[in-house]
Enzyme design. Sequence first.
Site, mmCIF file in Angstrom:
data_model
loop_
_atom_site.group_PDB
_atom_site.id
_atom_site.type_symbol
_atom_site.label_atom_id
_atom_site.label_comp_id
_atom_site.label_asym_id
_atom_site.label_seq_id
_atom_site.Cartn_x
_atom_site.Cartn_y
_atom_site.Cartn_z
ATOM 1 N N ASP A 553 0.959 -1.261 5.090
ATOM 2 C CA ASP A 553 -0.155 -0.382 4.733
ATOM 3 C C ASP A 553 0.060 0.082 3.292
ATOM 4 O O ASP A 553 1.100 -0.176 2.697
ATOM 5 C CB ASP A 553 -0.110 0.798 5.717
ATOM 6 C CG ASP A 553 -1.407 1.574 5.746
ATOM 7 O OD1 ASP A 553 -2.299 1.309 4.928
ATOM 8 O OD2 ASP A 553 -1.514 2.473 6.598
ATOM 9 N N GLU A 556 -2.199 -1.197 -1.837
ATOM 10 C CA GLU A 556 -3.177 -1.439 -2.931
ATOM 11 C C GLU A 556 -2.512 -1.452 -4.303
ATOM 12 O O GLU A 556 -3.008 -2.186 -5.150
ATOM 13 C CB GLU A 556 -4.274 -0.368 -2.870
ATOM 14 C CG GLU A 556 -5.143 -0.453 -1.630
ATOM 15 C CD GLU A 556 -4.455 0.051 -0.375
ATOM 16 O OE1 GLU A 556 -3.502 0.836 -0.531
ATOM 17 O OE2 GLU A 556 -4.849 -0.323 0.733
ATOM 18 N N ASP A 630 -9.533 3.078 6.957
ATOM 19 C CA ASP A 630 -9.692 4.364 7.629
ATOM 20 C C ASP A 630 -11.158 4.710 7.862
ATOM 21 O O ASP A 630 -11.763 5.461 7.114
ATOM 22 C CB ASP A 630 -9.011 5.449 6.791
ATOM 23 C CG ASP A 630 -7.529 5.163 6.651
ATOM 24 O OD1 ASP A 630 -7.030 4.296 7.399
ATOM 25 O OD2 ASP A 630 -6.878 5.793 5.808
#
Length: 981
Positions: A553, A556, A630
């Site tokens: 996760d 980015e 999310d």
Amino acid sequence: MARSSRRLSDWTFSSITVVILLLLASCTVAVKHHDFKRCEQSGFCKRNRELADSMTEKGGPDSSPYHLDSASIKFKDGQLDGSIVKTLHDNEAVKLPLTITFLERGNVRVTIDEEKRKKGEIELRHGSVARKERYNEAGAWALTGAGLQSQKSSSLRKVSKDLSEVTWGPEGRFKATIRHAPFGMEFWSGDEKHVVLNGRGFMNLEHWRPKVDKPVADENATAETAAAPSEDESTWWEESFGGNTDSKPKGPESVAMDITFPGYGHVFGLAEHAGPLSLKQTRGGDGNYDQPYRMYNSDIFEYELDSPMTLYGSIPFLQAHKKDSTVGVFWLNAAETWVDITKSSHGGNPLTLGLSGGVVDTQTHWMSESGLLDVFVMLGPTPQELSKSYGELTGYTQLPASFSLGYHQCRWNYVSDEDVKDVDRKFDKHNIPYDVIWLDIEYTDDKQYFTWDPHTFPDPISMEKQLDETERKLVVIIDPHIKNKGGYTVDEELKSKGLAVKNKENNIFEGWCWPGSSHWIDAFNPAARAWWKTLFTYDRFKGTMNNVWLWNDMNEPSVFNGPEITMPRDNIHYGNWEHRDVHNINGMTFHNATYHALLERKKGEVLRPFILTRSFYAGSQRSSAMWTGDNQANWDHLAVSIPMILNQGVSGYPFAGADVGGFFGNPSKELQTRWYQAGVFYPFMRGHAHIDTRRREPYLLGEPYTGIMAQAIRLRYALFPAWYTAFHEASTDGYPIVRAQYYVHPEDEKGFAIDDQFYLGSTGLLAKPVTTEGAESVDIYLAGSENYYDYFDYTIYTGGSKSHRIHAPLDKIPLLMQGGHIIPRKDRPRKSSGLMRWDPYSLVVVLDSNTQATGSLYVDDGETFDYEQGAFIHRKFVFADGELSSTNLGTKGSKTAQYLKAMKDVTVEKIIVVNAPASWSDVNEVSVTGEGIKGTASAELIYHAAAGDKAAWAVIRNPRTSIGADWTVSLPKTADAKSEL
Ligand SMILES: *[C@@H]1O[C@H](CO)[C@@H](O)[C@H](O)[C@H]1NC(C)=O
Ligand SMILES: *[C@@H]1O[C@H](CO)[C@@H](O)[C@H](O)[C@H]1NC(C)=O
């Protein structure tokens, strides 16, 4: 998860902020716009839009300063090399090397570089250590190397002084014309023009120039001292946003091009955005966006819907579609990229965009902050050929471990190993199948990855062993930020070995994430990837065994205190590339590093790794699944998940899902139930919830909800063979796993914009999940002339490009079967997919109007790579002339015989024939012949006559044919003869 990034970052800073934010969070749900740039806040986006406006005003590309120097053109073996000259205001010329490669499959690659930078003849400001070249390694990460072979037989013809023409492609079907001044290209198939480059003159390659400090208010400035008298330099040298200043040591360096699709009314792709599948226009006007689609991988907190805002991943691949033709563009650039889309119509009624005889052109404008201008044009002409082409270039979906197609149960967080064991037992108690349970960040000791919280997870192995009893798996999260803490060996190694991302001063970069102060692994560095492997071995990552897999996760990367919640663009990566150059690829290098680490956890143990990633780029499909980040527990988020997942398929990354139930907030029982019914059709199906939400494991809701959700999950497990076969198609041909209407019916214009219903693989199964509150029915659009049948009760819906209303009370999933298909199933409910391995199959044969049907099945061990040596079963099923036959589609390999032997006793236990002819009504036996059957055997047939609006159907019981063998099941000839009357 990864979630309220700001909120949790604030948490680490002050608990008072947390209280305030928790209060705010309960009443406001909105993306923080001020955290993210709009086009006008991004220097290069603004500059390129302004250029586009001025070119549009001038009415064409004539003043475009880019000319291909005719004398420079060399053409050999399908490759053209030449030099584009950009003429500046003072007549100075900038040389831009051009390569155009005409590729075997009919694709073309156009690459433009900058000579000065290629040769390193520029100066960087601020003493930067960054590389001087334009970033030229995007292909090294995104491309597999396949599909790049030029077509040697292609030929160049000089049409005139200023125009060249290349013929290539299958049977020389394609033609490209190259206009020299201004430079531009047109791509033709036959006498139809499909794609135009620089037809509007928006091409722009911002060449390097020295910064000249102009005396203030110097009215005597000349062309020698200022780059151009009228140019606005305000965004060239430094850019500030959100309190961070980008030092931009190379100055302005963007690349841009307009790409037009004449006659094409729809464009799809450009994952990932939360909006409709058919992309919208972006330059304002009624119902349009006023911002370009943005691709700059970001941790967006509570993203908004129907928006071109960037999300967590980027795939700069676009398909343009019109009736019976699909073409594509892949813009290979890893830097921040914006794409404007406009449409214009001519002829017919301008308001109907093509539906009433008029022609629509779609114009796109691609803008990237830095790097090469590198673009692939693909001429299709079918969506399937585009999927293949794109997959050949960037790789196909990794055939996943089969458990990963099962149901995944996640929440932030299961609080202890006892909690996990308890949830596991409760699923069994309520007879709900699942395959994987997940642990979010709280399992770690103080957010130090590769450790366990000693108080809450004292005995992870006993937890994993309990899961293993039912062949279930555990997925744990590990992110790329490494806690900056003395004594934490992972961080100490990262630092001492010099494997972290650096800041603009070339020192180790420090920022904030879940652990507080953190460092980031630089997975662009081969040494960092080699080190990463050492961390996952069972003796190093204690408490894990071979049923533990990974979740990556925040890659980015998310940096809570960084500009736009990510890294400064002037950070330095391996090879001295600036972060701006590689940003969109960063996440992929990390999840790929994890993939390779898991391949080598233990010598001799070779299992297909499962990894879920949030950030991705073109090529991510080769190693990981993704999810849409999310989302929120509301109906709109449920609805948007469908076009988003369909778009992942169009974008070549189909192993995709959305958090079932919605991450933020508490879904109503009805919403949660409907979400499970939709979620069973996500290629990746995971229930997940934020730490502040109430527990919502499906068994907690009570009846009728729990029972309905359990039924939905069992439907997913029953269709497992169909799902796995669809994944196999994705892994060999690049086809989406769930397929949009236009993709399956490219000829049916009325379906092009439909993005709330879809097909499962090639099975003819058409689902339309209910995504509105209180709905009792849905309207479903049926393309093609064949009839469709309700999956559960065989109600007939006539085809022919029209809509039908389907009754859909809460316990009903609108799911139809199109005539002409054979669907493989397994009908015995089990606790997990692993326990279904040896179960017999059912085949559902849905006859078309000619009493025919076809289908296929792919099977392998679902966990090793033995399929690469032929250890698989690949069958084609055909029903025709009163006979159902199974024949081999697979190629043989060294492990085929052994696998077939192991599968010998796995049989077909049931054949259901829907739309069975009335002439079968007095048949009660069929004959069975084939491998492993002595002579002719027989099986019982039970016929059910048509009743009301429901089709006739028949069941053939226990033909006992082996799933891996050739066999034929035959109706008595008399019955067949009668059916032809
Ligand atoms: C501009 O040039 C004129 C004539 O050469 C000179 O008188 C004047 O001082 C110059 N202005 C500036 C700001 O240098
Ligand atoms: C994936 O990792 C392998 C092994 O380290 C490496 O060879 C390859 O270049 C990587 N690819 C990507 C896309 O990161």
